[in-house]
Design a protein around this motif. Structure first.
Motif, PDB file in Angstrom:
ATOM      1  N   SER A  96       0.816  -1.219   0.000  1.00 16.30           N
ATOM      2  CA  SER A  96       0.000   0.000   0.000  1.00 16.30           C
ATOM      3  C   SER A  96       0.847   1.266   0.000  1.00 16.30           C
ATOM      4  O   SER A  96       0.325   2.361  -0.228  1.00 16.30           O
ATOM      5  CB  SER A  96      -0.933   0.010   1.220  1.00 16.30           C
ATOM      6  N   ASP A  97       2.150   1.125   0.236  1.00 12.02           N
ATOM      7  CA  ASP A  97       3.030   2.296   0.286  1.00 12.02           C
ATOM      8  C   ASP A  97       3.645   2.654  -1.060  1.00 12.02           C
ATOM      9  O   ASP A  97       4.352   3.658  -1.158  1.00 12.02           O
ATOM     10  CB  ASP A  97       4.161   2.071   1.292  1.00 12.02           C
ATOM     11  N   VAL A  98       3.424   1.860  -2.093  1.00 15.29           N
ATOM     12  CA  VAL A  98       4.091   2.148  -3.362  1.00 15.29           C
ATOM     13  C   VAL A  98       3.560   3.447  -3.963  1.00 15.29           C
ATOM     14  O   VAL A  98       2.428   3.861  -3.701  1.00 15.29           O
ATOM     15  CB  VAL A  98       3.916   0.996  -4.387  1.00 15.29           C
ATOM     16  N   SER A  99       4.382   4.084  -4.768  1.00 17.72           N
ATOM     17  CA  SER A  99       4.010   5.357  -5.391  1.00 17.72           C
ATOM     18  C   SER A  99       3.033   5.127  -6.536  1.00 17.72           C
ATOM     19  O   SER A  99       2.826   3.990  -6.986  1.00 17.72           O
ATOM     20  CB  SER A  99       5.260   6.053  -5.926  1.00 17.72           C
ATOM     21  N   GLU A 100       2.478   6.228  -7.032  1.00 22.10           N
ATOM     22  CA  GLU A 100       1.574   6.144  -8.178  1.00 22.10           C
ATOM     23  C   GLU A 100       2.297   5.586  -9.399  1.00 22.10           C
ATOM     24  O   GLU A 100       1.735   4.812 -10.170  1.00 22.10           O
ATOM     25  CB  GLU A 100       0.999   7.532  -8.493  1.00 22.10           C
ATOM     26  N   PHE A 101       3.555   5.997  -9.582  1.00 21.55           N
ATOM     27  CA  PHE A 101       4.326   5.493 -10.720  1.00 21.55           C
ATOM     28  C   PHE A 101       4.514   3.978 -10.613  1.00 21.55           C
ATOM     29  O   PHE A 101       4.331   3.243 -11.594  1.00 21.55           O
ATOM     30  CB  PHE A 101       5.686   6.194 -10.772  1.00 21.55           C
ATOM     31  N   GLN A 102       4.868   3.510  -9.405  1.00 19.07           N
ATOM     32  CA  GLN A 102       5.072   2.070  -9.210  1.00 19.07           C
ATOM     33  C   GLN A 102       3.772   1.299  -9.422  1.00 19.07           C
ATOM     34  O   GLN A 102       3.776   0.191  -9.964  1.00 19.07           O
ATOM     35  CB  GLN A 102       5.630   1.809  -7.805  1.00 19.07           C
ATOM     36  N   PHE A 103       2.656   1.883  -8.981  1.00 27.41           N
ATOM     37  CA  PHE A 103       1.372   1.213  -9.164  1.00 27.41           C
ATOM     38  C   PHE A 103       1.012   1.143 -10.652  1.00 27.41           C
ATOM     39  O   PHE A 103       0.508   0.121 -11.139  1.00 27.41           O
ATOM     40  CB  PHE A 103       0.275   1.956  -8.390  1.00 27.41           C
ATOM     41  N   THR A 104       1.270   2.227 -11.371  1.00 25.80           N
ATOM     42  CA  THR A 104       1.008   2.242 -12.819  1.00 25.80           C
ATOM     43  C   THR A 104       1.849   1.184 -13.530  1.00 25.80           C
ATOM     44  O   THR A 104       1.367   0.499 -14.451  1.00 25.80           O
ATOM     45  CB  THR A 104       1.314   3.636 -13.398  1.00 25.80           C
ATOM     46  N   GLU A 105       3.094   1.049 -13.097  1.00 25.36           N
ATOM     47  CA  GLU A 105       3.961   0.015 -13.685  1.00 25.36           C
ATOM     48  C   GLU A 105       3.419  -1.381 -13.395  1.00 25.36           C
ATOM     49  O   GLU A 105       3.488  -2.280 -14.240  1.00 25.36           O
ATOM     50  CB  GLU A 105       5.386   0.156 -13.141  1.00 25.36           C
ATOM     51  N   ALA A 106       2.864  -1.563 -12.186  1.00 27.57           N
ATOM     52  CA  ALA A 106       2.266  -2.860 -11.845  1.00 27.57           C
ATOM     53  C   ALA A 106       1.049  -3.138 -12.714  1.00 27.57           C
ATOM     54  O   ALA A 106       0.806  -4.285 -13.126  1.00 27.57           O
ATOM     55  CB  ALA A 106       1.882  -2.882 -10.364  1.00 27.57           C
ATOM     56  N   GLU A 107       0.268  -2.089 -13.005  1.00 26.82           N
ATOM     57  CA  GLU A 107      -0.879  -2.257 -13.899  1.00 26.82           C
ATOM     58  C   GLU A 107      -0.425  -2.732 -15.276  1.00 26.82           C
ATOM     59  O   GLU A 107      -1.008  -3.653 -15.871  1.00 26.82           O
ATOM     60  CB  GLU A 107      -1.630  -0.924 -14.034  1.00 26.82           C
ATOM     61  N   LYS A 108       0.625  -2.107 -15.792  1.00 31.16           N
ATOM     62  CA  LYS A 108       1.150  -2.487 -17.111  1.00 31.16           C
ATOM     63  C   LYS A 108       1.664  -3.918 -17.096  1.00 31.16           C
ATOM     64  O   LYS A 108       1.431  -4.692 -18.033  1.00 31.16           O
ATOM     65  CB  LYS A 108       2.278  -1.539 -17.514  1.00 31.16           C
ATOM     66  N   GLN A 109       2.359  -4.267 -16.001  1.00 34.55           N
ATOM     67  CA  GLN A 109       2.918  -5.614 -15.909  1.00 34.55           C
ATOM     68  C   GLN A 109       1.819  -6.662 -15.867  1.00 34.55           C
ATOM     69  O   GLN A 109       1.895  -7.705 -16.538  1.00 34.55           O
ATOM     70  CB  GLN A 109       3.794  -5.730 -14.658  1.00 34.55           C
ATOM     71  N   GLY A 110       0.771  -6.395 -15.092  1.00 35.88           N
ATOM     72  CA  GLY A 110      -0.339  -7.332 -15.023  1.00 35.88           C
ATOM     73  C   GLY A 110      -0.989  -7.532 -16.382  1.00 35.88           C
ATOM     74  O   GLY A 110      -1.343  -8.659 -16.766  1.00 35.88           O
TER      75      GLY A 110
END
Length: 725
Positions: A96-110
């Motif tokens: 839950s602490d990841v940044s918006e950029f990291q979350f966006t990257e996770a979305e792309k990876q998924g």
């Protein structure tokens, strides 16, 4: 029982608290549960089974996935079959602490994993934010944002996720059956959350709007507007005529992502909520929403699942105060009254639901909220069955809500901070319409143009912490002359002819607020105010203490530790002063007694005659010096004579001044001694608080002397009301 406890009970997971591990029983995989990302992984895994009804045999975790020329690991894959041949949903989990950029990257990876595996849906989760995508089967395979993944056995996507009366986990961990469903897809009810979780959601959602894109304070204003929309959407449904009406069971909330909807369409729906809310409360916000559609959608992802209205009042209040407090300290250098001091002041006073309460410098609304909470607690005691008895529930609500709506008032000079106070009140449901953004030192007619209830002589209690050290200059604020403490009286020991009071060039705000609070209070009303110790101790502040003695019954002085405000950005030694407003006749009597004492002292001690005699003697000696110098040098000019006797004349003047000052000191001592014998005597509650539960850095000490002091002070105030009235 929470989700994790339910998972343990149903033997889906096992947690070893000694070594900090979690075991996913079906796969027999053990992982490090101290890892924050693993906690999100565990909850998401359990939601798939308990909320979405997928069989555990169709779920596989930590799956090796080919991604172009490399290999990665998908956190969770849900399959359409037990043999794990047909990937259906790919789930990516992040802390839950990841940044918006990291979350966006996770979305792309998924999405990359889903394309590689041939899955149809993607869920990216980080505990306090979720995003869902559909992967089209035809080219171009661009991801499509959807409101939720499908539940087990459902082939069609629902139009939205959250409705009134949807799936909700009760306190025993059981999943309540929803009242409505869409082609077997069950909807969800909004969630109540903890204080810490809410702080994190607020902080990260605000970061979406800030993050270098705009000024921090502007980002905060825009975020406030969206919270405003969220709260109204939870309470009411917006009908086709743009009117707020009650939402029926099964009807969707508007503050959420809908299926087959662009970000622009979502923004348009949010703006409708905002515009109608603005009409209902025009003082809350005056500007339109100034955000991009994509920014609004990202904030909605954070807030859409949360039920702000149903989340525990104390939790959401503390969360909002924690979030706003850290922001404003950093943004404005402003500091707010620590809660231990606020609680002490409010608990020491006999405030009830019939009391009219005001904070003349309300900041983010801390004093107002504690007063409201005190009346709520009183309602709980009066109506103990309000949670189960309909009649008591209504009486309970009216008891505290009428107080919030009609008896609780605040003034804050900073418009942004005033909006925060309003939002704080809205979150607490509410009383926000009585918070105004104005200079609290303005004349009452100026304040009444906004709200007619800001009348002098009308409040029972004023609880406040005015700004220290700020200066009001006559050249900038014409109202300085309206205050007795904004003018300068002639010293009673001045032997020259009486001079009328003159307006001071400037005055400290905390001094003016003492007089303003007096004006607002009704006779017998109580003032509790945080003041710098200099007002109580500095010789130059005697005129302020004299004014307080004339106008108030001094109830108590409670000294705060030097570190009371250090962690909040201020190091001024302060005390809390409790005062009770005299009736006009009492003030007139005290003033008259003081004037009589001064007049009698001047007469009985032949004060004027003595000083005039000394001045005559001094002038005689100076004349002798002039005559002697002239005899010695008959041709010298007056200027030369004056130069020759200058040193001797200075000595004579200094001796005269010393004698006069010594006499003034003697007269002052006699005045205070006579005044002490003449004026009515009464007891004053005095206390020193050495420890108030935190040190200079803000760390908890585990020891707080204020509650015990407050209990004794409350008894003392009760005694005053019972005996002195």
């Amino acid at each position: 029982m929470n989700l994790i406890e339910t998972g343990i009970q149903k033997k889906l997971i096992r947690i070893d608290t000694e070594n900090g591990s979690i075991t996913y029983i079906h796969q027999d995989v053990r992982r490090n549960y101290n890892n924050p990302e693993e906690k999100v992984q565990a909850e998401t895994f359990l939601k798939l089974i308990l909320h979405y009804n997928y069989p555990v045999v169709q779920i596989k975790q930590f799956v090796s996935v080919k991604k172009f020329s490399s290999t990665g690991e998908a956190d969770i894959i849900v399959y359409e079959d037990k043999e794990h041949k047909k990937p259906y949903i790919v789930v990516e989990c992040k802390s839950s602490d990841v940044s918006e950029f990291q979350f966006t990257e996770a979305e792309k990876q998924g999405c990359d994993y889903a394309v590689s595996e041939g899955a149809k849906f993607v869920w990216t989760a980080k505990g306090n934010k979720d995003s869902y995508f559909e992967i089209p089967t035809v080219r171009p395979a661009e991801r499509v944002i959807i409101p939720d993944i499908p539940q087990f056995g459902v082939t069609s996507l629902a139009p939205y996720k959250y409705v009134k009366g949807g799936i909700k986990q009760d306190s025993s961990g059981n999943i309540q059956e929803p009242l409505v469903e869409y082609q077997k897809q069950k909807f969800f009810e909004l969630e109540t959350v903890t204080e810490s979780e809410l702080v994190k959601v607020f902080t990260q959602a605000h970061q979406v709007l800030w993050g270098g894109k705009r000024d921090e304070s502007r980002a905060f204003d825009e975020f406030d507007k969206l919270i405003f929309c969220k709260i109204w959407d939870e309470k009411y449904k917006l009908n086709d005529k743009n009117k707020f009406v009650e939402r029926n069971e099964g009807e969707p909330y508007q503050f959420q992502i809908f299926n087959n909807e662009t970000a622009a369409q979502l923004l348009e729906r949010i703006e409708r909520l905002y515009e109608v809310g603005k009409e209902k409360d025009p003082e809350v916000f005056k500007e339109n929403i100034n955000l991009t559609a994509e920014e609004v959608r990202e904030v909605v992802k954070y807030l859409q699942r949360i039920n702000l209205n149903e989340t525990d009042l104390d939790s959401k209040g503390k969360a909002f105060e924690t979030f706003t407090g850290s922001y404003f300290r950093g943004s404005f250098g402003a500091f707010f009254t620590p809660r231990t001091i606020v609680s002490f002041i409010v608990e020491s006073l006999p405030i009830d639901n019939e009391s009219r309460v005001l904070d003349t410098s309300c900041g983010s609304g801390g004093f107002l909220l504690y007063a409201l909470d005190k009346v709520r607690q009183q309602a709980n005691s009066i109506y103990p069955k309000h949670k189960t008895d309909t009649k008591q529930a209504l009486s309970h609500y009216n008891h505290w809500h009428d107080f919030a709506e009609k008896k609780l008032y605040g003034i804050e000079i900073n418009e942004q901070i005033a909006r925060i106070a309003k939002m704080n009140m809205i979150i607490h449901d509410d009383g926000h319409t009585n918070v105004i953004a104005k200079d609290g030192l303005l004349d009452e007619t100026e304040l009444q143009r906004i709200n007619a209830e800001f009348k002098h002589n009308s409040f029972d209690f004023i609880i406040t912490n005015p700004p220290f050290g700020s200066v009001v200059k006559q050249s900038m604020s014409a109202y300085l002359g309206l205050y007795k403490l904004g003018t300068k009286d002639t010293d009673w020991l001045n032997i020259k002819s009486t001079i009328e009071s003159t307006v001071r060039e400037s005055q400290n705000t905390e001094i003016l607020f003492l007089e303003k609070c007096y004006k607002f209070l009704c006779p017998g009303g109580f003032l509790a105010i945080v003041i710098p110790d200099g007002i109580l101790t500095n010789g130059s502040m005697q005129y302020v203490r004299d004014h307080l003695e004339d106008t108030f019954r001094i109830v108590a002085v409670v000294s705060m530790p030097q570190t009371a405000f250090t962690s909040n950005g201020a190091g001024v030694k302060s005390s809390v002063l409790f005062l009770r407003k005299h009736k006009v006749k009492t003030t007139e009597k005290i003033s008259a007694q003081k004037q009589n004492i001064k007049a009698e002292l001047r007469t009985n001690n032949k004060y004027v005659a003595t000083i005039e005699k000394w001045e005559k003697e001094k002038n005689t000696e100076i004349k002798k010096l002039e005559v002697a110098a002239n005899k010695k040098n008959p041709d010298a000019t007056k200027k030369e004579i004056a130069e020759q006797i200058k040193d001797e004349k200075t000595k004579l003047q200094a001796a005269f001044t010393d004698k006069v000052n010594l006499l003034k000191d003697e007269m002052t001592e006699k005045y205070f001694a006579t005044k002490q014998q003449t004026l009515d005597d009464y007891q004053i509650f005095m206390a020193i608080a050495d420890d108030i539960d935190y040190d200079a850095t803000g760390r908890k000490t585990g020891k707080n002397e204020l509650p015990q002091i407050g209990k004794e002070l409350y008894k003392f105030i009760q005694h005053i009301e019972q005996t002195e009235d």
